[in-house]
Design a protein around this motif. Structure first.
Motif, PDB file in Angstrom:
ATOM      1  N   GLU A  30       0.828  -1.203   0.000  1.00  0.00           N
ATOM      2  CA  GLU A  30       0.000   0.000   0.000  1.00  0.00           C
ATOM      3  C   GLU A  30       0.867   1.259   0.000  1.00  0.00           C
ATOM      4  N   GLU A  31       1.894   1.281   0.843  1.00  0.00           N
ATOM      5  CA  GLU A  31       2.786   2.444   0.927  1.00  0.00           C
ATOM      6  C   GLU A  31       3.507   2.684  -0.399  1.00  0.00           C
ATOM      7  N   ALA A  32       4.039   1.629  -1.003  1.00  0.00           N
ATOM      8  CA  ALA A  32       4.755   1.768  -2.274  1.00  0.00           C
ATOM      9  C   ALA A  32       3.816   2.213  -3.391  1.00  0.00           C
ATOM     10  N   THR A  33       2.603   1.672  -3.408  1.00  0.00           N
ATOM     11  CA  THR A  33       1.619   2.038  -4.433  1.00  0.00           C
ATOM     12  C   THR A  33       1.232   3.501  -4.303  1.00  0.00           C
ATOM     13  N   ASN A  34       0.947   3.939  -3.083  1.00  0.00           N
ATOM     14  CA  ASN A  34       0.552   5.330  -2.877  1.00  0.00           C
ATOM     15  C   ASN A  34       1.699   6.299  -3.140  1.00  0.00           C
ATOM     16  N   ALA A  35       2.941   5.883  -2.895  1.00  0.00           N
ATOM     17  CA  ALA A  35       4.097   6.726  -3.237  1.00  0.00           C
ATOM     18  C   ALA A  35       4.183   6.898  -4.753  1.00  0.00           C
ATOM     19  N   LEU A  36       3.950   5.816  -5.498  1.00  0.00           N
ATOM     20  CA  LEU A  36       3.960   5.888  -6.959  1.00  0.00           C
ATOM     21  C   LEU A  36       2.849   6.818  -7.447  1.00  0.00           C
ATOM     22  N   ILE A  37       1.656   6.704  -6.858  1.00  0.00           N
ATOM     23  CA  ILE A  37       0.530   7.558  -7.246  1.00  0.00           C
ATOM     24  C   ILE A  37       0.866   9.018  -6.977  1.00  0.00           C
ATOM     25  N   THR A  38       1.409   9.306  -5.803  1.00  0.00           N
ATOM     26  CA  THR A  38       1.750  10.672  -5.426  1.00  0.00           C
ATOM     27  C   THR A  38       2.794  11.267  -6.368  1.00  0.00           C
ATOM     28  N   SER A  39       3.735  10.444  -6.813  1.00  0.00           N
ATOM     29  CA  SER A  39       4.789  10.945  -7.698  1.00  0.00           C
ATOM     30  C   SER A  39       4.239  11.344  -9.066  1.00  0.00           C
ATOM     31  N   GLY A  40       3.089  10.791  -9.443  1.00  0.00           N
ATOM     32  CA  GLY A  40       2.460  11.140 -10.711  1.00  0.00           C
ATOM     33  C   GLY A  40       3.187  10.540 -11.900  1.00  0.00           C
ATOM     34  N   GLY A  41       2.594  10.681 -13.031  1.00  0.00           N
ATOM     35  CA  GLY A  41       3.212  10.206 -14.260  1.00  0.00           C
ATOM     36  C   GLY A  41       2.179   9.657 -15.215  1.00  0.00           C
ATOM     37  N   ALA A  42       2.512   9.775 -16.487  1.00  0.00           N
ATOM     38  CA  ALA A  42       1.614   9.287 -17.531  1.00  0.00           C
ATOM     39  C   ALA A  42       1.516   7.767 -17.478  1.00  0.00           C
ATOM     40  N   VAL A  43       0.357   7.270 -17.843  1.00  0.00           N
ATOM     41  CA  VAL A  43       0.116   5.837 -17.957  1.00  0.00           C
ATOM     42  C   VAL A  43       0.197   5.504 -19.443  1.00  0.00           C
TER      43      VAL A  43
END
Length: 97
Positions: A30-43
């Motif tokens: 959960e922590e790693a996923t939310n860090a990735l989400i927070t960092s943003g970026g195109a899909v």
């Protein structure tokens, strides 16, 4: 919703009977996923010559067959709700906030 993936032969799998180890792994995911989400970026979704669609976010790619956002920040946050080992697969259930 959930995602389910085949475990690699060398995957480290916690004792699924140990609720503490299972909860720790869920928290880590959960922590790693939310860090990735927070960092943003195109899909980015691409279909290879075999017809497999691969989705890449922040340099991390995986095969996928679902609907996708344009930018990972559109998700908000993820809460891991359950982790199950089913034979040679791992299923992770989650909610999006």
């Amino acid at each position: 919703p959930y995602v389910e993936y085949a475990l690699a032969t060398d995957a480290i799998v916690p004792n699924m009977q140990d609720s503490g180890a299972k909860a720790a792994l869920c928290a880590q995911i959960e922590e790693a996923t939310n860090a990735l989400i927070t960092s943003g970026g195109a899909v980015d979704a691409k279909i290879d010559s075999s017809g497999m669609r691969t989705v890449t976010v922040g340099g991390l790619g995986c095969p996928c067959g679902g609907t996708h956002v344009r930018n990972i920040t559109e998700i908000g946050s993820v809460k891991v709700t359950q982790l199950q080992k089913k034979k040679k697969n791992m299923r992770l259930s989650y909610t999006i906030a």
